[in-house]
Design a protein around this motif. Structure first.
Motif, PDB file in Angstrom:
ATOM      1  N   TYR B  35       0.630  -1.199  -0.085  1.00 29.22           N
ATOM      2  CA  TYR B  35       0.306   0.004   0.015  1.00 29.22           C
ATOM      3  C   TYR B  35       0.940   1.228   0.106  1.00 29.22           C
ATOM      4  O   TYR B  35       2.070   1.281   0.456  1.00 29.22           O
ATOM      5  N   GLN B  37       0.565   5.364   1.484  1.00 26.99           N
ATOM      6  CA  GLN B  37      -0.370   6.185   2.589  1.00 26.99           C
ATOM      7  C   GLN B  37       0.012   7.534   1.770  1.00 26.99           C
ATOM      8  O   GLN B  37       1.219   8.130   1.860  1.00 26.99           O
ATOM      9  N   GLY B  40      -4.997  12.451   3.017  1.00 26.93           N
ATOM     10  CA  GLY B  40      -6.115  12.912   2.265  1.00 26.93           C
ATOM     11  C   GLY B  40      -6.683  11.837   1.404  1.00 26.93           C
ATOM     12  O   GLY B  40      -7.897  11.724   0.909  1.00 26.93           O
ATOM     13  N   LEU B  41      -5.763  10.807   1.162  1.00 23.48           N
ATOM     14  CA  LEU B  41      -6.045   9.706   0.380  1.00 23.48           C
ATOM     15  C   LEU B  41      -6.237   8.183   1.027  1.00 23.48           C
ATOM     16  O   LEU B  41      -6.377   7.599   0.416  1.00 23.48           O
ATOM     17  N   GLY B  42      -5.741   8.366   2.125  1.00 22.14           N
ATOM     18  CA  GLY B  42      -5.778   7.266   2.953  1.00 22.14           C
ATOM     19  C   GLY B  42      -4.756   6.168   2.610  1.00 22.14           C
ATOM     20  O   GLY B  42      -3.725   6.442   2.081  1.00 22.14           O
ATOM     21  N   LEU B  43      -5.047   4.874   2.679  1.00 22.49           N
ATOM     22  CA  LEU B  43      -4.103   3.812   1.960  1.00 22.49           C
ATOM     23  C   LEU B  43      -4.716   3.277   0.892  1.00 22.49           C
ATOM     24  O   LEU B  43      -5.877   2.603   0.682  1.00 22.49           O
ATOM     25  N   PHE B  48      -0.999  -6.993  -4.721  1.00 24.89           N
ATOM     26  CA  PHE B  48      -0.946  -8.046  -3.711  1.00 24.89           C
ATOM     27  C   PHE B  48      -0.483  -9.312  -4.427  1.00 24.89           C
ATOM     28  O   PHE B  48      -0.634  -9.452  -5.612  1.00 24.89           O
ATOM     29  N   ASP B  59      -5.321  -1.212  -6.821  1.00 26.76           N
ATOM     30  CA  ASP B  59      -6.157   0.025  -7.377  1.00 26.76           C
ATOM     31  C   ASP B  59      -5.030   0.903  -8.045  1.00 26.76           C
ATOM     32  O   ASP B  59      -5.831   1.657  -8.954  1.00 26.76           O
ATOM     33  N   MET B  88       4.529   7.445   1.589  1.00 32.95           N
ATOM     34  CA  MET B  88       4.963   6.214   2.656  1.00 32.95           C
ATOM     35  C   MET B  88       4.231   4.900   2.019  1.00 32.95           C
ATOM     36  O   MET B  88       3.342   4.785   1.702  1.00 32.95           O
ATOM     37  N   LEU B  90       3.642   0.954   2.578  1.00 33.92           N
ATOM     38  CA  LEU B  90       3.512   0.023   3.741  1.00 33.92           C
ATOM     39  C   LEU B  90       3.196  -1.319   3.281  1.00 33.92           C
ATOM     40  O   LEU B  90       2.411  -1.445   2.213  1.00 33.92           O
ATOM     41  N   LEU B  97      -7.078 -13.929   2.403  1.00 37.08           N
ATOM     42  CA  LEU B  97      -7.185 -13.033   1.250  1.00 37.08           C
ATOM     43  C   LEU B  97      -8.395 -12.279   1.162  1.00 37.08           C
ATOM     44  O   LEU B  97      -8.563 -11.232   0.910  1.00 37.08           O
ATOM     45  N   ILE B  98      -9.569 -12.819   1.734  1.00 36.41           N
ATOM     46  CA  ILE B  98     -10.911 -12.229   1.763  1.00 36.41           C
ATOM     47  C   ILE B  98     -10.672 -11.084   2.557  1.00 36.41           C
ATOM     48  O   ILE B  98     -11.545  -9.803   2.119  1.00 36.41           O
ATOM     49  N   GLY B  99     -10.005 -10.971   3.767  1.00 39.91           N
ATOM     50  CA  GLY B  99     -10.098  -9.522   4.425  1.00 39.91           C
ATOM     51  C   GLY B  99     -10.610  -9.720   5.713  1.00 39.91           C
ATOM     52  O   GLY B  99     -10.292  -8.758   6.316  1.00 39.91           O
ATOM     53  N   LEU B 103      -4.905  -7.660   8.583  1.00 46.11           N
ATOM     54  CA  LEU B 103      -3.546  -7.277   7.952  1.00 46.11           C
ATOM     55  C   LEU B 103      -2.470  -6.995   9.205  1.00 46.11           C
ATOM     56  O   LEU B 103      -2.700  -6.349  10.195  1.00 46.11           O
TER      57      LEU B 103
END
Lengths: 109, 114
Positions: B35, B37, B40-43, B48, B59, B88, B90, B97-99, B103
């Protein structure tokens, strides 16, 4: 297309008071939600989660509420402590984990 | 205890350089993630991998590639670094994998491209 939104970039709270962090999502099919917490110079750590079969999940000072009809979840921290100052992300599994933009929480002594 | 280690905390590179970010996990997890970071945009998920030598685009894969030659190691490659890749980075791993399984993240690599 932002499927998970945290509309408040920052929140400032006095020590001992309640912190409420909000998260909205777009897809009513999402059935599991997670909150992560991130300190500067560290990776995010898992905080608490909730399944859509519940509307509340509590873990110590942290409670997550889910309002499925509004497609909204919130994280409540009571009482807030200075050590809670961090960035908080909500996340949904969407094949892989998708995160909101994050909210910076500052708890003042 | 679970551990995800990123080899560098800070990196400064020049535009056009090839950059390697390394990540190692000791949990025998099948799945690893990169990921970035940004305020304002998050992760945002770059790439993957759910198995050795397997990779999937996230994405925002443009400008990046990855390598997973061993189960414990997942590398992120910037073929030709650009200033908009200052961020940054990460690395994370999970058993699911489903989530639904959380993590586990490393401490991040702060990359500056000048």
């Amino acid at each position: 297309d932002q499927q998970v939104k945290q509309n408040s970039p920052s929140l400032s709270v006095q020590e001992g008071r309640i912190s409420i962090l909000n998260c909205d999502y777009t897809n009513s099919m999402f059935d599991y939600f997670l909150w992560y917490k991130k300190y500067p110079a560290e990776g995010p750590t898992f905080l608490i989660s909730i399944s859509s079969i519940k509307d509340k999940n509590e873990d110590g000072r942290f409670t997550v509420f889910l309002n499925k009809s509004a497609k909204h979840l919130s994280l409540h921290i009571v009482p807030s402590q200075p050590g809670d100052s961090a960035v908080y992300f909500c996340a949904v599994p969407r094949g892989k984990l998708t995160f909101g933009q994050g909210t910076i929480l500052t708890v003042h002594p | 205890d679970v551990k995800v280690t990123q080899s560098s905390r800070y990196l400064v590179k020049r535009t056009g350089e090839k950059v390697f970010l390394e990540c190692v996990q000791d949990m025998d997890h099948e799945n690893m993630f990169w990921y970035r970071q940004d305020p304002g945009l998050g992760l945002r998920l770059i790439y993957f991998s759910y198995d050795v030598k397997m990779k999937e685009k996230g994405d925002i894969p443009e400008g990046y590639s990855v390598s997973r030659e061993k189960k414990e190691r997942f590398s992120l490659i910037l073929e030709s670094a650009s200033t908009n890749q200052t961020s940054m980075y990460l690395c994370a791993s999970s058993s699911n994998l489903i989530g639904n399984s959380p993590l586990h993240f490393g401490n991040g690599t702060r990359l500056t491209v000048t």
